[in-house]
Motif scaffolding. Structure first.
Motif, PDB file in Angstrom:
ATOM      1  N   ALA A 110       0.834  -1.212   0.000  1.00 59.92           N
ATOM      2  CA  ALA A 110       0.000   0.000   0.000  1.00 59.92           C
ATOM      3  C   ALA A 110       0.863   1.255   0.000  1.00 59.92           C
ATOM      4  N   LEU A 111       1.999   1.218   0.709  1.00 61.68           N
ATOM      5  CA  LEU A 111       2.866   2.403   0.762  1.00 61.68           C
ATOM      6  C   LEU A 111       3.443   2.725  -0.617  1.00 61.68           C
ATOM      7  N   SER A 112       3.699   1.685  -1.433  1.00 56.30           N
ATOM      8  CA  SER A 112       4.191   1.932  -2.791  1.00 56.30           C
ATOM      9  C   SER A 112       3.124   2.642  -3.620  1.00 56.30           C
ATOM     10  N   TRP A 113       1.845   2.232  -3.457  1.00 53.85           N
ATOM     11  CA  TRP A 113       0.769   2.911  -4.181  1.00 53.85           C
ATOM     12  C   TRP A 113       0.675   4.372  -3.738  1.00 53.85           C
ATOM     13  N   VAL A 114       0.951   4.645  -2.464  1.00 59.90           N
ATOM     14  CA  VAL A 114       0.938   6.026  -1.973  1.00 59.90           C
ATOM     15  C   VAL A 114       2.007   6.840  -2.694  1.00 59.90           C
ATOM     16  N   VAL A 115       3.211   6.276  -2.794  1.00 65.32           N
ATOM     17  CA  VAL A 115       4.304   6.982  -3.469  1.00 65.32           C
ATOM     18  C   VAL A 115       3.970   7.197  -4.947  1.00 65.32           C
ATOM     19  N   SER A 126      -9.396   1.132   6.033  1.00 61.66           N
ATOM     20  CA  SER A 126      -9.227   2.090   7.130  1.00 61.66           C
ATOM     21  C   SER A 126      -7.761   2.278   7.481  1.00 61.66           C
ATOM     22  N   ARG A 127      -6.956   1.214   7.296  1.00 59.01           N
ATOM     23  CA  ARG A 127      -5.517   1.354   7.562  1.00 59.01           C
ATOM     24  C   ARG A 127      -4.817   2.097   6.429  1.00 59.01           C
ATOM     25  N   VAL A 128      -5.214   1.799   5.198  1.00 57.70           N
ATOM     26  CA  VAL A 128      -4.561   2.423   4.047  1.00 57.70           C
ATOM     27  C   VAL A 128      -4.864   3.916   3.988  1.00 57.70           C
ATOM     28  N   VAL A 129      -6.100   4.303   4.277  1.00 55.80           N
ATOM     29  CA  VAL A 129      -6.463   5.720   4.157  1.00 55.80           C
ATOM     30  C   VAL A 129      -5.681   6.577   5.154  1.00 55.80           C
ATOM     31  N   VAL A 130      -5.360   6.010   6.317  1.00 57.96           N
ATOM     32  CA  VAL A 130      -4.568   6.760   7.292  1.00 57.96           C
ATOM     33  C   VAL A 130      -3.168   7.025   6.743  1.00 57.96           C
ATOM     34  N   VAL A 131      -2.570   6.000   6.119  1.00 57.81           N
ATOM     35  CA  VAL A 131      -1.236   6.175   5.532  1.00 57.81           C
ATOM     36  C   VAL A 131      -1.284   7.222   4.414  1.00 57.81           C
ATOM     37  N   ALA A 132      -2.316   7.138   3.577  1.00 56.60           N
ATOM     38  CA  ALA A 132      -2.439   8.089   2.470  1.00 56.60           C
ATOM     39  C   ALA A 132      -2.608   9.508   2.988  1.00 56.60           C
ATOM     40  N   GLU A 133      -3.399   9.688   4.044  1.00 57.66           N
ATOM     41  CA  GLU A 133      -3.617  11.028   4.590  1.00 57.66           C
ATOM     42  C   GLU A 133      -2.398  11.544   5.351  1.00 57.66           C
ATOM     43  N   LEU A 134      -1.617  10.620   5.912  1.00 60.79           N
ATOM     44  CA  LEU A 134      -0.412  11.018   6.639  1.00 60.79           C
ATOM     45  C   LEU A 134       0.570  11.744   5.732  1.00 60.79           C
ATOM     46  N   VAL A 135       0.718  11.244   4.511  1.00 60.97           N
ATOM     47  CA  VAL A 135       1.770  11.767   3.636  1.00 60.97           C
ATOM     48  C   VAL A 135       1.232  12.659   2.514  1.00 60.97           C
TER      49      VAL A 135
END
Length: 271
Positions: free
Chosen positions: A120-125, A204-213
């Motif tokens: 998921a973090l790679s998709w965020v980047v 719910s876990r992924v959206v927090v990571v996306a909003e964090l960065v």
């Protein structure tokens, strides 16, 4: 009617109330144990590590009563629901195409498996590099992280339908709408509800990571602010907003499941 319901009907009113209280107690007990352990730890550790649950309660109340703060909760909830709905619609269409055509299945299955292996973090980047709009970034991340699970779950449900039963239904020459209503929907709905339950926690876990960065609002952004202030009570209060949301939606999905499949018999023996 299930065996549990039949047993409840045969009991006296007081026995039914006792039985309901027992089931409620068993449901609440795990939460009571966790709350008691946290409050016990708050007596021996500094507040920035384990704040009192009374402080957390007042912080939760501040979030729920403040229009500005609650807007961040609503923003996160809408992002989760929009992402899940988009992934479900796209995944459902892909699953239908894969079920109808082996060639499409051979083409799409490796791609979905590849997507499933990307963190998921790679998709965020990727989203931050590719797109400018915050909302579209988060929607893209939510869809890409939950799409494979929806597609494979619906595809599995479509393939698990009884071929003999399908042939029998086709012999009555049903319309497409009637075929979907009496045959396809009851067969795939259990797997769809399971996919929603599983993806809800992941989302719910992924959206927090996306909003964090990548966001300037939402629960993830507020968690980042609490981390910079070393405010554990605030971090826990914002986290609980997501927990409440997941519990409410899970309860709604369970209610839909119980109503839609109330005809199922419940065995007295565990598997």
């Amino acid at each position: 009617m299930s065996d549990q319901t039949l047993d409840d009907v045969s009991l006296s009113p007081s026995a039914r109330m006792l039985s309901a209280a027992k089931r409620l107690g068993m449901s609440v007990l795990p939460f009571v144990v966790v709350i008691a352990l946290w409050q016990f730890a708050s007596l021996f550790f500094p507040r920035f590590l384990f704040p009192s649950l009374i402080d957390v309660f007042w912080r939760c109340l501040d979030i729920l009563s403040s229009g500005v703060l609650f807007a961040d909760v609503l923003a996160t909830v809408l992002r989760i629901l929009a992402g899940l709905a988009g992934a479900f619609i796209i995944g459902g269409v892909l699953a239908l195409l894969m079920a109808r055509s082996p060639a499409v299945d051979k083409f799409l299955s490796p791609i979905l498996t590849l997507f499933q292996g990307i963190p998921a973090l790679s998709w965020v980047v990727f989203a931050i590099i590719w797109f400018h709009g915050v909302e579209f970034r988060i929607f893209f991340i939510m869809v890409m992280t939950t799409l494979p699970a929806f597609a494979f779950q619906v595809l599995g449900a479509l393939r698990a339908m009884s071929k003999d039963l399908m042939e029998m239904v086709f012999s009555f020459r049903p319309t497409r709408m009637k075929l979907f209503r009496v045959m396809i929907a009851p067969a795939v709905l259990p797997d769809i509800l399971t996919a929603w339950k599983v993806n809800l926690g992941n989302a719910s876990r992924v959206v927090v990571v996306a909003e964090l960065v990548g966001a300037t609002g939402g629960v993830g952004y507020q968690l980042l602010q609490q981390q910079q202030l070393f405010d554990m009570a605030g971090a826990l209060a914002w986290t609980l907003q997501l927990v409440f949301f997941v519990l409410i939606v899970q309860a709604a999905l369970t209610l839909i499941e119980n109503v839609a499949f109330r005809y199922r018999a419940v065995s007295e023996r565990a598997i």
